[in-house]
Design an enzyme around this catalytic site. Sequence first.
Site, PDB file in Angstrom:
ATOM      1  N   PHE A  40       0.831  -1.165  -0.115  1.00 17.16           N
ATOM      2  CA  PHE A  40       0.048  -0.110  -0.341  1.00 17.16           C
ATOM      3  C   PHE A  40       1.374   0.967  -0.346  1.00 17.16           C
ATOM      4  CE2 PHE A  40      -4.366   1.467   0.390  1.00 17.16           C
ATOM      5  CZ  PHE A  40      -5.277   0.929  -0.134  1.00 17.16           C
TER       6      PHE A  40
ATOM      7  N   ARG B 104       0.045   9.319  -0.434  1.00 17.41           N
ATOM      8  CA  ARG B 104      -1.539  10.413  -1.473  1.00 17.41           C
ATOM      9  C   ARG B 104      -0.977  11.843  -1.780  1.00 17.41           C
ATOM     10  NH1 ARG B 104      -5.925   6.541   1.471  1.00 17.41           N
ATOM     11  NH2 ARG B 104      -5.885   5.428   0.704  1.00 17.41           N
TER      12      ARG B 104
ATOM     13  N   ARG C 129      -2.101  10.708   6.222  1.00 18.02           N
ATOM     14  CA  ARG C 129      -2.899   9.414   7.128  1.00 18.02           C
ATOM     15  C   ARG C 129      -2.703   8.965   5.104  1.00 18.02           C
ATOM     16  NH1 ARG C 129      -7.285   5.594   5.430  1.00 18.02           N
ATOM     17  NH2 ARG C 129      -7.472   6.835   4.179  1.00 18.02           N
TER      18      ARG C 129
ATOM     19  N   GLU D  23      -6.522   2.329  -4.121  1.00 15.95           N
ATOM     20  CA  GLU D  23      -5.127   2.734  -3.419  1.00 15.95           C
ATOM     21  C   GLU D  23      -4.873   1.291  -4.644  1.00 15.95           C
ATOM     22  OE1 GLU D  23      -3.380   5.221  -1.823  1.00 15.95           O
ATOM     23  OE2 GLU D  23      -2.007   3.628  -0.585  1.00 15.95           O
TER      24      GLU D  23
ATOM     25  N   HIS E  68     -11.079  13.534   0.450  1.00 16.83           N
ATOM     26  CA  HIS E  68     -11.708  11.063   1.249  1.00 16.83           C
ATOM     27  C   HIS E  68     -11.386  11.027   2.411  1.00 16.83           C
ATOM     28  CE1 HIS E  68     -11.403   7.404   0.460  1.00 16.83           C
ATOM     29  NE2 HIS E  68      -9.658   7.034   1.088  1.00 16.83           N
TER      30      HIS E  68
ATOM     31  N   HIS F  35      -7.277  11.833  -2.295  1.00 15.62           N
ATOM     32  CA  HIS F  35      -7.069  10.663  -2.828  1.00 15.62           C
ATOM     33  C   HIS F  35      -6.451  11.121  -4.025  1.00 15.62           C
ATOM     34  CE1 HIS F  35      -7.053   6.497  -3.848  1.00 15.62           C
ATOM     35  NE2 HIS F  35      -6.912   6.325  -2.346  1.00 15.62           N
TER      36      HIS F  35
ATOM     37  N   LEU G   6     -14.533   5.651  -5.450  1.00 12.82           N
ATOM     38  CA  LEU G   6     -12.929   5.938  -5.219  1.00 12.82           C
ATOM     39  C   LEU G   6     -12.238   4.636  -5.918  1.00 12.82           C
ATOM     40  CD1 LEU G   6     -10.239   5.942  -3.602  1.00 12.82           C
ATOM     41  CD2 LEU G   6     -10.938   4.925  -2.455  1.00 12.82           C
TER      42      LEU G   6
ATOM     43  N   GLN H 252      -7.603  15.070   3.289  1.00  7.63           N
ATOM     44  CA  GLN H 252      -6.632  14.296   2.287  1.00  7.63           C
ATOM     45  C   GLN H 252      -7.555  14.747   1.492  1.00  7.63           C
ATOM     46  OE1 GLN H 252      -6.477   9.426   2.473  1.00  7.63           O
ATOM     47  NE2 GLN H 252      -4.290  10.617   2.914  1.00  7.63           N
TER      48      GLN H 252
HETATM   49  C1  LIG Z   1     -14.251   4.999  -0.244  1.00  5.67           C
HETATM   50  C2  LIG Z   1     -13.297   4.904   0.648  1.00  5.67           C
HETATM   51  C3  LIG Z   1     -12.587   3.965   0.548  1.00  5.67           C
HETATM   52  C4  LIG Z   1     -11.983   3.374   1.865  1.00  5.67           C
HETATM   53  N1  LIG Z   1     -11.184   2.242   1.686  1.00  5.67           N
HETATM   54  C5  LIG Z   1      -9.995   2.816   2.947  1.00  5.67           C
HETATM   55  C6  LIG Z   1      -9.093   1.365   3.338  1.00  5.67           C
HETATM   56  O1  LIG Z   1      -9.379   0.400   1.986  1.00  5.67           O
HETATM   57  N2  LIG Z   1      -8.704   1.330   4.471  1.00  5.67           N
HETATM   58  C7  LIG Z   1      -8.889   1.910   5.057  1.00  5.67           C
HETATM   59  O2  LIG Z   1      -8.406   2.216   6.130  1.00  5.67           O
HETATM   60  N3  LIG Z   1      -9.349   2.890   5.656  1.00  5.67           N
HETATM   61  C8  LIG Z   1     -10.191   3.405   3.920  1.00  5.67           C
HETATM   62  N4  LIG Z   1     -11.439   4.603   4.049  1.00  5.67           N
HETATM   63  C9  LIG Z   1     -11.351   5.245   5.118  1.00  5.67           C
HETATM   64  C10 LIG Z   1     -12.301   4.545   6.484  1.00  5.67           C
HETATM   65  O3  LIG Z   1     -13.229   3.856   5.528  1.00  5.67           O
HETATM   66  C11 LIG Z   1     -12.778   5.559   7.066  1.00  5.67           C
HETATM   67  O4  LIG Z   1     -12.557   6.295   7.533  1.00  5.67           O
HETATM   68  C12 LIG Z   1     -13.470   5.060   8.248  1.00  5.67           C
HETATM   69  O5  LIG Z   1     -15.288   3.680   7.751  1.00  5.67           O
HETATM   70  C13 LIG Z   1     -15.007   6.051   8.958  1.00  5.67           C
HETATM   71  O6  LIG Z   1     -15.323   4.970  10.126  1.00  5.67           O
HETATM   72  P1  LIG Z   1     -16.110   5.833  11.339  1.00  5.67           P
HETATM   73  O7  LIG Z   1     -16.164   4.146  12.285  1.00  5.67           O
HETATM   74  O8  LIG Z   1     -15.408   6.289  11.554  1.00  5.67           O
HETATM   75  O9  LIG Z   1     -17.558   6.072  10.307  1.00  5.67           O
HETATM   76  P2  LIG Z   1     -18.665   5.703   9.681  1.00  5.67           P
HETATM   77  O10 LIG Z   1     -18.894   4.190   9.160  1.00  5.67           O
HETATM   78  O11 LIG Z   1     -18.462   6.818   8.970  1.00  5.67           O
HETATM   79  O12 LIG Z   1     -19.552   5.836  10.507  1.00  5.67           O
HETATM   80  C14 LIG Z   1     -20.448   6.862  11.044  1.00  5.67           C
HETATM   81  C15 LIG Z   1     -21.276   6.900  11.388  1.00  5.67           C
HETATM   82  O13 LIG Z   1     -22.527   7.681  12.830  1.00  5.67           O
HETATM   83  C16 LIG Z   1     -23.494   7.725  11.941  1.00  5.67           C
HETATM   84  N5  LIG Z   1     -23.728   9.052  12.011  1.00  5.67           N
HETATM   85  C17 LIG Z   1     -23.580  10.631  11.420  1.00  5.67           C
HETATM   86  N6  LIG Z   1     -23.161  11.135  12.029  1.00  5.67           N
HETATM   87  C18 LIG Z   1     -24.625  11.011  12.985  1.00  5.67           C
HETATM   88  C19 LIG Z   1     -25.894  12.039  13.715  1.00  5.67           C
HETATM   89  N7  LIG Z   1     -26.267  13.300  13.760  1.00  5.67           N
HETATM   90  N8  LIG Z   1     -26.592  11.310  14.664  1.00  5.67           N
HETATM   91  C20 LIG Z   1     -26.534   9.989  14.705  1.00  5.67           C
HETATM   92  N9  LIG Z   1     -25.668   9.403  14.136  1.00  5.67           N
HETATM   93  C21 LIG Z   1     -24.890   9.766  13.385  1.00  5.67           C
HETATM   94  C22 LIG Z   1     -23.610   7.373  11.241  1.00  5.67           C
HETATM   95  O14 LIG Z   1     -24.183   6.680  10.932  1.00  5.67           O
HETATM   96  C23 LIG Z   1     -23.131   6.172  11.177  1.00  5.67           C
HETATM   97  O15 LIG Z   1     -23.139   5.014  11.656  1.00  5.67           O
HETATM   98  C24 LIG Z   1     -12.552   4.625   2.543  1.00  5.67           C
HETATM   99  C25 LIG Z   1     -13.244   5.924   2.842  1.00  5.67           C
HETATM  100  C26 LIG Z   1     -13.715   5.574   1.771  1.00  5.67           C
HETATM  101  C27 LIG Z   1     -14.777   7.417   1.735  1.00  5.67           C
END
Ligand SMILES: Cc1cc2nc3c(=O)[nH]c(=O)nc-3n(C[C@H](O)[C@H](O)[C@H](O)COP(=O)(O)OP(=O)(O)OC[C@H]3O[C@@H](n4cnc5c(N)ncnc54)[C@H](O)[C@@H]3O)c2cc1C
Lengths: 247, 576
Positions: free
Chosen positions: B116, B285, B388, B245, B353, B232, B242, B230
């Site tokens: 990666f 990135r 990151r 990578e 991203h 991407h 996306l 960031q």
């Molecule tokens: C397309 C894409 C690909 C990626 N690929 C990778 C990868 O390969 N490897 C890697 O390490 N990272 C990757 N990332 C980054 C990583 O996926 C994210 O940083 C991570 O999944 C975020 O997880 P989280 O649990 O913090 O939040 P999320 O999964 O975004 O969850 C947020 C939660 O909060 C809740 N929420 C938000 N606001 C409110 C509110 N006001 N009231 C109630 N609930 C609320 C939502 O309902 C949801 O359940 C990628 C990101 C993207 C965009």
Amino acid sequence: MARKRTTITMEVTRFRPGEDSEPTLQSYEVPLRKEWAVLDGLNHIKDHLDGTLSYRWSCRMGICGSCGMTVNGKPQLSCATFLVDYAPGPVRVEPLRNFPVIRDLVVDISDFMTKLPKVKPWLIHEGETPEGEFLQTPQEMDEYKKYSMCINCMLCYSACPVYALEPEFLGPAAIALGQRYNLDSRDDGDRRDVLASAEGVWACTFVGECSTACPKGVDPAGAIQRYKLTAAVAALKDFLLPRGARR
Amino acid sequence: MTAFHNIVVVGGGGAGLRAAVAIAEANPLLSVAIVSKVYPMRSHTVSAEGGAAAVIAEGDTIDEHAYDTVSGGDWLTDQDAVEAFVEEAPKELLRLEHQGCPWSRRPDGHIAVRAFGGMKKKRTWFAADKTGFHLLHTLFQTSLSCSDIVRYDEWFVTKLLSDEGRVHGVVAIEMATGRIETIIANAVIVCTGGCGRVFPFTTNANIKTGDGMALAYRAGAPLKDMEFVQYHPTGLPFTGILITEATRAEGGWLLNKDGYRYLQDYDLGKPTPEPVMRSMELGPRDRLSQAFMHEHAKGRTIDTPYGPVVHLDLRHLGAQVIDTKLPFVRELCSKYERIDPVKELIPVRPVVHYMMGGVHTDINGATPVEGLYAAGEVACVSINGANRLGSNSLPELLVFGARAGQAAAEYVRTLQKGSTSAAYAQGRDEERRLTKELRKHDAGTERIADIRTEMQTTMEDGAGIYRDGDSLDKAFVKLHELRERFDRAAVDDHSTTFNTELVALLELDFMLDIAQSIVACAIKRTESRGAHQRTDFPKRDDEKFLAHSLVHRPNKVEYLPVTITRWPPGERVYGR
Ligand SMILES: Cc1cc2nc3c(=O)[nH]c(=O)nc-3n(C[C@H](O)[C@H](O)[C@H](O)COP(=O)(O)OP(=O)(O)OC[C@H]3O[C@@H](n4cnc5c(N)ncnc54)[C@H](O)[C@@H]3O)c2cc1C
Ligand code: SF4
Ligand code: FES
């Protein structure tokens, strides 16, 4: 030469149970662009024409499972279904069938959410957990891989004629997810009480609509058929073998 | 209406689910609730493609993962947090394996790892190119076996209740009915993910509106390092979807309009047919997105209706590699671009991203507000610093989700009983505000979408990949104007049933706060580091800025020194 159409008509279901007496179709004219998914059309309506339209969406890349709708009569992910494929239109967008409607295109999926835990969709391992990883060859993974691809989008339930008549039926996705763990070489669980019950696989009359509707190639119909065989063999063993020798 | 739980977790993505399970394991007697605006399995974690980094392969070491992370973050990472992270990441990924996550395997049945960007060794675990999907569904399905976790699915949190520096719960709206409820809690863990939707062109899902950052900010917690956004390097034009990578890790090339691997002109190494770690297409990135901007300035990108692009070339990988390692990429290209990457070039451009910054927490997810914790993309611990590394976020959700859960459980255990009457009063106030808000916006004249779009373009123009004092000042003024116009935003929907227009209004309200905090931090940091590139201050300035920005409401910025344990600041070297 006829001018190329630059807009398309979307006919969208509007309904607020309790407030409106019955669902109605409302027409909107939206730009017809080659990149636009049906969802982009709805977003155009919401942002520029009518802020009161309600629908669910999030990832807009066919993976979160939020945006299932009935598009010209078929269950589809609206973010992965394109307006140009319906040109010159009109394209009719309705809520998923077989579910109660909460509002407009938003349906109530709580029935599925209550059924899902019943199939125990988690790994049940008897004996010690290894220090490192469980070994699992790519071939062993292939056994269950496709059943693990379910995004819970509910298109299969919407397509299923059995679920339409028998709301008790566990339904395609829940059964496929039970099978996903049954077929995992790391799993020792027994899900027969649920999967082989009256609401389980035996309710299915093998119509196969679910697998046709599935946007992720999960093949729930195949999972159901396969489990029927497993359940039949297990039942036969129960009948023929003394206790203790089973499994 | 009111409810009570010992701990409320806001968000059901990777971080939120992991935190909730950690609490249930730490003390089964505690009442835990997950409040989430979408069903947990719809959370944005589901979109993650490429993989999750953790040392498991022979010949790899924890220290190398730490060094890659620290240098990748341009020394703005807190090294004590990084050390905890690299140490605990393998345990977390193994735990998921034991729960059934279908990690891709080697032929002998062991976990496979891939290269990666910015990583010196192959250490990224993957589940084909749907890693986040499998990770999230495994976590969610496993959490179903733990019936003690109460879920509020499709409930939108509008406010954190806090009084005298201590948090007492949340106020949330049940989407289906419009019911507004005060949920009292001894502790709250915010796991609401990032804020990519503040920008016009992003890989982020519609729900990523920075709600939790704004909620915590309003409750008195400072935000940290918000200027570090960031980009991407490889998003599909128009949709912003996306292209992982992992395509480059498997050997994909980035080509300019002349078919030339242009990264060789930007101090990222020499082109070789096979991918080389920390070199060329496997650089970090920030550097790759910046290189794109220079190519564009030189007129060597390709114009499209959706902005300039370069090409990602996977053709030489062949159908077999693409279908086994990158099937989702093929599916996405075919659906959204109508091209086949086995035979055609993929048009790509940099796309917003990930948010390095977030709610300021310590190594256990605790914020300065008592009883308030944060984990996941919403938080800034900080292991990501100024940039990151790909595949560090998923393990971060698990490591710090678990830590925050455990810390909150411990906090609740030792808690002295306090009075919650202020919280109830605040809950009632919030209920009144929400009802009034709707009525006030009845007579609005501005469309929500117009204000949102203007905010997004303001951010792209003023605080994009390259920024300067001028562009940032302009953005700040414009955001101020948009904040005023927000008061006149119209809400035509008066229904209490699944009112998504009200949600859009509340999200825009949050985003405007976040946008301002990003710009405020970017104005003050007069240096260039990682993803924050000031054309008027092109050099890194360790003397003044080897420090985190902390922004307090409203837009007051101060600095906190970075924690250095074993890796003194040095030059970031890639490809040589
Ligand atoms: C397309 C894409 C690909 C990626 N690929 C990778 C990868 O390969 N490897 C890697 O390490 N990272 C990757 N990332 C980054 C990583 O996926 C994210 O940083 C991570 O999944 C975020 O997880 P989280 O649990 O913090 O939040 P999320 O999964 O975004 O969850 C947020 C939660 O909060 C809740 N929420 C938000 N606001 C409110 C509110 N006001 N009231 C109630 N609930 C609320 C939502 O309902 C949801 O359940 C990628 C990101 C993207 C965009
Ligand atoms: S089986 Fe297919 S159609 Fe059914 S919910 Fe899963 S992904 Fe959707
Ligand atoms: S919006 Fe996520 S599947 Fe369509």
